[in-house]
Each structure stands twice: as C-alpha cells, then as structure tokens.
Design an enzyme around this catalytic site. Structure first.
Site, mmCIF file in Angstrom:
data_model
loop_
_atom_site.group_PDB
_atom_site.id
_atom_site.type_symbol
_atom_site.label_atom_id
_atom_site.label_comp_id
_atom_site.label_asym_id
_atom_site.label_seq_id
_atom_site.Cartn_x
_atom_site.Cartn_y
_atom_site.Cartn_z
ATOM 1 N N CYS A 4 39.496 32.894 35.648
ATOM 2 C CA CYS A 4 40.636 33.341 34.849
ATOM 3 C C CYS A 4 41.846 32.465 35.166
ATOM 4 O O CYS A 4 42.299 32.417 36.316
ATOM 5 C CB CYS A 4 40.947 34.809 35.131
ATOM 6 N N HIS A 46 43.677 41.968 37.780
ATOM 7 C CA HIS A 46 42.939 41.443 36.634
ATOM 8 C C HIS A 46 42.437 42.600 35.769
ATOM 9 O O HIS A 46 41.607 43.392 36.206
ATOM 10 C CB HIS A 46 41.770 40.568 37.082
ATOM 11 N N HIS A 100 48.374 40.409 29.042
ATOM 12 C CA HIS A 100 49.669 39.753 29.197
ATOM 13 C C HIS A 100 50.581 40.160 28.058
ATOM 14 O O HIS A 100 50.160 40.287 26.916
ATOM 15 C CB HIS A 100 49.527 38.232 29.287
#
Length: 114
Positions: A4, A46, A100
C-alpha cells in the site's frame, strides 16, 4: 500492508509533502492535484475502503474531517469554500485502497462533480 503506497508514506518508506501528522492521522499534498489545494488526509490504520470501516472506527473518520477543517483554515480556503470527499471503489474513482479524505480548494467547483 507492505504494498500500500499510503502505508509506505506512513512508514516513511516513500517521501511525501506532509502537512499534518499525529498518532492516528497523516495528511499530505496530492501528487496529482485537481485544485490549487489538494490534500489527502488518511488514517494511519490501514482500512481499504469505506465498506471495510468498523463501527469502532467511526471516531477516526470524524477526526479526518476535523483535520480537513483545520487544514482548510491553514491553507486560507475556509472562507471562500472547499470540498471534502471520499471515493469508494473503482466506479467512484478510488485508486489507492486505503481510505483517504480529499480536501480540495482554491478554485470554484461545479455540481455534479463528474
């Protein structure tokens, strides 16, 4: 997650122009800005998509929004206006699977967004 890109930024394996950092959240300038101000605000945990968000992570998402408000003020876009938004999955334009929040400002926006 090792593959990631946002986790790599969090772990300082990839550089980014960081504008905010605390124990739970980091924010940095988008490398492909869609407005004069385009900042990505992400949790250090995450979470691939909003669909993966757990009820106990609700406060974390609220913190992302609070950080967006602080950054809008710091970037002097709070008075004229700004947009914040999440993309969830491919059809919504999500390309990095780590949630995000986009903070965009510094220009006028149209509606619908596209």
């Amino acid at each position: 997650m090792e593959d990631c890109i946002f986790c790599q930024i969090i772990n300082k394996k990839i550089s980014a122009e960081i504008v905010y950092d605390n124990d739970r959240v980091i924010a940095f300038k988008d490398v492909n800005p869609q407005a004069p101000v385009h900042i990505l605000i992400i949790p250090k945990t995450h979470i691939p998509t909003l669909n993966d968000l757990l009820p106990e992570q609700t406060e974390l998402v609220g913190e992302l929004i609070q950080v967006s408000k602080e950054l809008a003020k710091a970037e002097c876009i709070d008075q004229n206006g700004y947009r914040v938004g999440f993309n969830c999955n491919k059809d919504a334009g999500q390309t990095v699977y780590h949630i995000h929040l986009h903070l965009l400002g510094g220009r006028a926006f149209s509606w619908p967004p596209g």
